[in-house]
Design an enzyme around this catalytic site. Structure first.
Site, PDB file in Angstrom:
ATOM      1  N   HIS A  61      -3.646   4.264   2.520  1.00  0.00           N
ATOM      2  CA  HIS A  61      -3.094   5.078   1.374  1.00  0.00           C
ATOM      3  C   HIS A  61      -3.518   6.598   1.819  1.00  0.00           C
ATOM      4  O   HIS A  61      -4.444   6.489   1.835  1.00  0.00           O
ATOM      5  CB  HIS A  61      -3.042   4.356   0.182  1.00  0.00           C
ATOM      6  CG  HIS A  61      -2.465   5.153  -0.699  1.00  0.00           C
ATOM      7  ND1 HIS A  61      -2.439   5.872  -1.581  1.00  0.00           N
ATOM      8  CD2 HIS A  61      -0.919   5.390  -1.416  1.00  0.00           C
ATOM      9  CE1 HIS A  61      -1.547   6.605  -2.427  1.00  0.00           C
ATOM     10  NE2 HIS A  61      -0.516   5.739  -2.134  1.00  0.00           N
ATOM     11  N   ASP A  74       3.104  -1.567  -1.664  1.00  0.00           N
ATOM     12  CA  ASP A  74       4.269  -2.827  -1.047  1.00  0.00           C
ATOM     13  C   ASP A  74       3.804  -4.143  -0.109  1.00  0.00           C
ATOM     14  O   ASP A  74       4.923  -4.742   0.024  1.00  0.00           O
ATOM     15  CB  ASP A  74       4.789  -1.870  -0.067  1.00  0.00           C
ATOM     16  CG  ASP A  74       5.636  -0.541  -1.097  1.00  0.00           C
ATOM     17  OD1 ASP A  74       6.364  -0.967  -1.100  1.00  0.00           O
ATOM     18  OD2 ASP A  74       5.101   0.464   0.239  1.00  0.00           O
TER      19      ASP A  74
HETATM   20  N1  ACO Z   1      -2.636   0.171  10.082  1.00  0.00           N
HETATM   21  C1  ACO Z   1      -3.744   0.570  11.209  1.00  0.00           C
HETATM   22  N2  ACO Z   1      -4.051   2.101  10.646  1.00  0.00           N
HETATM   23  C2  ACO Z   1      -3.371   2.733  10.084  1.00  0.00           C
HETATM   24  C3  ACO Z   1      -2.723   2.382   8.763  1.00  0.00           C
HETATM   25  C4  ACO Z   1      -2.221   1.188   9.529  1.00  0.00           C
HETATM   26  N3  ACO Z   1      -1.426   0.970   7.910  1.00  0.00           N
HETATM   27  N4  ACO Z   1      -3.022   3.574   8.508  1.00  0.00           N
HETATM   28  C5  ACO Z   1      -3.732   4.256   7.812  1.00  0.00           C
HETATM   29  N5  ACO Z   1      -4.640   3.841   9.461  1.00  0.00           N
HETATM   30  C6  ACO Z   1      -5.198   4.967  10.407  1.00  0.00           C
HETATM   31  C7  ACO Z   1      -4.329   5.826  11.803  1.00  0.00           C
HETATM   32  O1  ACO Z   1      -4.600   4.882  12.124  1.00  0.00           O
HETATM   33  C8  ACO Z   1      -6.011   6.626  11.508  1.00  0.00           C
HETATM   34  O2  ACO Z   1      -7.015   6.784  12.300  1.00  0.00           O
HETATM   35  P1  ACO Z   1      -7.884   7.517  13.103  1.00  0.00           P
HETATM   36  O3  ACO Z   1      -8.420   7.990  12.495  1.00  0.00           O
HETATM   37  O4  ACO Z   1      -8.763   6.518  14.215  1.00  0.00           O
HETATM   38  O5  ACO Z   1      -6.533   7.576  13.881  1.00  0.00           O
HETATM   39  C9  ACO Z   1      -6.754   7.062   9.848  1.00  0.00           C
HETATM   40  O6  ACO Z   1      -6.189   5.157   9.507  1.00  0.00           O
HETATM   41  C10 ACO Z   1      -6.195   7.358   9.153  1.00  0.00           C
HETATM   42  O7  ACO Z   1      -4.351   7.778   8.704  1.00  0.00           O
HETATM   43  P2  ACO Z   1      -3.622   8.769   8.937  1.00  0.00           P
HETATM   44  O8  ACO Z   1      -2.510   8.471   9.108  1.00  0.00           O
HETATM   45  O9  ACO Z   1      -4.243   9.981   9.001  1.00  0.00           O
HETATM   46  O10 ACO Z   1      -3.663   8.188   6.871  1.00  0.00           O
HETATM   47  P3  ACO Z   1      -2.487   8.747   5.884  1.00  0.00           P
HETATM   48  O11 ACO Z   1      -2.628   9.455   5.407  1.00  0.00           O
HETATM   49  O12 ACO Z   1      -2.090  10.476   7.476  1.00  0.00           O
HETATM   50  O13 ACO Z   1      -0.900   8.076   5.667  1.00  0.00           O
HETATM   51  C11 ACO Z   1       0.315   6.229   5.124  1.00  0.00           C
HETATM   52  C12 ACO Z   1      -0.856   7.033   4.976  1.00  0.00           C
HETATM   53  C13 ACO Z   1       1.580   6.597   6.064  1.00  0.00           C
HETATM   54  C14 ACO Z   1       0.104   5.683   3.684  1.00  0.00           C
HETATM   55  C15 ACO Z   1      -0.709   5.389   6.495  1.00  0.00           C
HETATM   56  O14 ACO Z   1      -1.646   4.079   5.435  1.00  0.00           O
HETATM   57  C16 ACO Z   1       0.511   4.628   6.477  1.00  0.00           C
HETATM   58  O15 ACO Z   1       1.050   4.505   8.026  1.00  0.00           O
HETATM   59  N6  ACO Z   1       0.700   3.341   6.372  1.00  0.00           N
HETATM   60  C17 ACO Z   1       1.147   2.232   6.833  1.00  0.00           C
HETATM   61  C18 ACO Z   1       3.108   2.456   5.797  1.00  0.00           C
HETATM   62  C19 ACO Z   1       2.875   1.708   4.154  1.00  0.00           C
HETATM   63  O16 ACO Z   1       2.062   0.894   4.072  1.00  0.00           O
HETATM   64  N7  ACO Z   1       2.941   3.170   4.025  1.00  0.00           N
HETATM   65  C20 ACO Z   1       3.241   3.100   2.437  1.00  0.00           C
HETATM   66  C21 ACO Z   1       2.673   3.535   1.256  1.00  0.00           C
HETATM   67  S1  ACO Z   1       1.946   3.248  -0.343  1.00  0.00           S
HETATM   68  C22 ACO Z   1       4.114   3.870  -0.692  1.00  0.00           C
HETATM   69  O17 ACO Z   1       3.962   5.247  -0.137  1.00  0.00           O
HETATM   70  C23 ACO Z   1       4.072   3.816  -1.070  1.00  0.00           C
END
Ligand code: ACO
Length: 433
Positions: free
Chosen positions: A310, A367
């Site tokens: 998140h 989710d």
């Molecule tokens: N699986 C694997 N790695 C992840 C995940 C994940 N679900 N989420 C974040 N990371 C990692 C990224 O690869 C990144 O790693 P790095 O630092 O080595 O590059 C680090 O964690 C930070 O991730 P970002 O993408 O920069 O985080 P951001 O805040 O932009 O993204 C998001 C948040 C979009 C929710 C992300 O965690 C994600 O894609 N999750 C999966 C989709 C999901 O469940 N979405 C629902 C969110 S809740 C909602 O909207 C209701």
């Protein structure tokens, strides 16, 4: 919106020093006030994804990602989920206070009175191909409401807004159930005056001319709880979309329709459907979660563990905790043993114990467990994000209304850092290679 000030920060650009005020919100969070930055320095800020930027001041909900705290109008989400029905929370978000018994009754009556959609809109449903995604239908129907229901007049604005907001809350649920009926080729079921908000939705989804739907109070309570958990969440992607679109001056229906589209994406509300698809894939591949944990770490693989991570929460999402408990309760009540729940529990345990997820503070989000609950209720996968939209609607409305009343309201218009070409010589079409 009142904020206190906590001194200044200094910015030095080519030996010139600029003072930037630091604002502090009610939660003690500090913000660099850059409103005058461009004017005084001719420099602007670069912040993809707005990860470091507060786009507005808001009193609707508080998300504290360090402590895992979520408040709606000052009340902890846990307390509201335990003690309220969704309609009360919708009232709270929109009106800023919990309704008393009389206000609650009036609001419920109003929701019932506005639950029908214009008969001519029924024809729209017939135009969609079989298996259209209900989020596409939902968004199109909501923007269409603006053609069927009067624009908000300037005089009587607050009364008109009240009716528009109530109308939308009530009709979104009807449209959602109609789009489901369309997708399964069954006749539409109209809303009933004698049923409450969630029972009405379930009845419109599951009753048919050949079988009545028996309202199950445990399922109704669970649905109320899940909708409450989704009701607002700060300036997330869809809420920011509602505000951005609303900042242009367009009506509430059009702004919400845009929010529905933003919610649909798999990184946002669409993740609830993706979680189930991921768990089904794990099941098809033999049931081992190790492969997805491996893939999630691979930088060359676009795969992400859906329902994990998140932007704000760097600890367990408080909504996910309640959703997980609700999921277990619903399955136990229905006597359902779902292997996907077993897989989800193992996946969560293994991911939380893994250094990759620990270092990045990745926890289950809202989710992760909701889809398994909806599945047990008999709701198909492509309706999960629609349920998210029904839940989030009061928050979108409250935020849109707050924007309209904000003295600092401006049209949303981010800048950009240009990376394109400059001064290319024009070549007539006959001479182009
Ligand atoms: N699986 C694997 N790695 C992840 C995940 C994940 N679900 N989420 C974040 N990371 C990692 C990224 O690869 C990144 O790693 P790095 O630092 O080595 O590059 C680090 O964690 C930070 O991730 P970002 O993408 O920069 O985080 P951001 O805040 O932009 O993204 C998001 C948040 C979009 C929710 C992300 O965690 C994600 O894609 N999750 C999966 C989709 C999901 O469940 N979405 C629902 C969110 S809740 C909602 O909207 C209701």
């Amino acid at each position: 919106m009142e904020n206190s000030s906590s001194g200044n920060a200094a910015l030095i650009v080519e030996d010139k020093k600029y003072e930037l005020p630091i604002l502090v919100d009610r939660e003690g969070q500090c913000f660099l006030d850059i409103r005058q930055l461009a004017k005084s320095t001719e420099i602007t800020a670069y912040d993809p994804g707005f990860a470091n930027t507060a786009s507005c001041a808001s009193a609707v909900s508080l998300v504290n990602g360090t402590e895992g705290k979520l408040l709606y109008r000052g009340y902890p989400v846990e307390v509201l989920a335990e003690n309220c029905v969704f309609v009360e929370v919708a009232y709270l978000l929109i009106h800023g206070k919990l309704p008393n018994a009389e206000e609650r009754q009036r609001f419920s009556d109003l929701l019932n009175r506005h639950s029908m959609i214009h008969e001519d809109m029924r024809a729209f449903f017939h135009g969609y191909p079989e298996h259209s995604h209900p989020m596409a239908i939902l968004s199109a129907m909501v923007v269409s409401l603006s053609s069927f229901y009067p624009e908000i007049e300037e005089e009587n604005r607050s009364e008109e807004l009240d009716i528009t907001a109530t109308r939308l809350l009530s009709k979104l649920r009807t449209i959602a159930a109609f789009s489901y009926k369309k997708s399964v080729g069954e006749p539409i079921v109209y809303p009933r005056r004698d049923l409450d908000y969630c029972s009405n939705f379930l009845n419109m989804m599951f009753s048919s001319p050949v079988s009545d739907y028996e309202v199950d109070p445990v399922i109704v309570a669970a649905l109320n709880k899940l909708l409450i958990l989704h009701a607002d969440h700060g300036q997330n992607c869809s809420t920011s979309t509602v505000r951005l679109v609303g900042s242009s001056g367009v009506n509430l229906y059009a702004s919400i329709s845009a929010g529905i589209c933003a919610l649909w994406g798999q990184l946002h509300g669409g993740a609830n459907q993706e979680v189930i698809e991921m768990l089904e894939q794990i099941q098809r591949d033999g049931g081992s979660v190790d492969r997805v944990i491996e893939r999630a770490q691979d930088k060359n693989d676009p795969f992400r563990l859906m329902g994990f991570g998140h932007r704000v929460y760097k600890t367990y999402d408080p909504r996910a905790r309640i959703a997980k408990q609700t999921c277990k309760e619903v399955l136990a009540h229905l006597g359902v043993s779902d292997p996907l729940l077993d897989l989800a529990l193992v996946l969560e345990e293994k991911a939380l114990a893994h250094p990759f997820f620990q270092e990045r503070k990745l926890f289950p989000n809202i989710d992760f467990y909701t889809g398994i609950t909806y599945r047990a209720m008999g709701i198909p996968k492509d309706m999960y994000t629609v349920l998210f939209a029904i839940g989030r609607l009061p928050g979108w409305i409250a935020q849109w209304l707050e924007l309209q009343q904000d003295p600092e309201k401006k049209i949303g218009r981010p800048g950009q850092m240009y990376t394109g070409e400059q001064g290319r010589p024009f070549v007539p079409v006959s001479d182009r290679p």
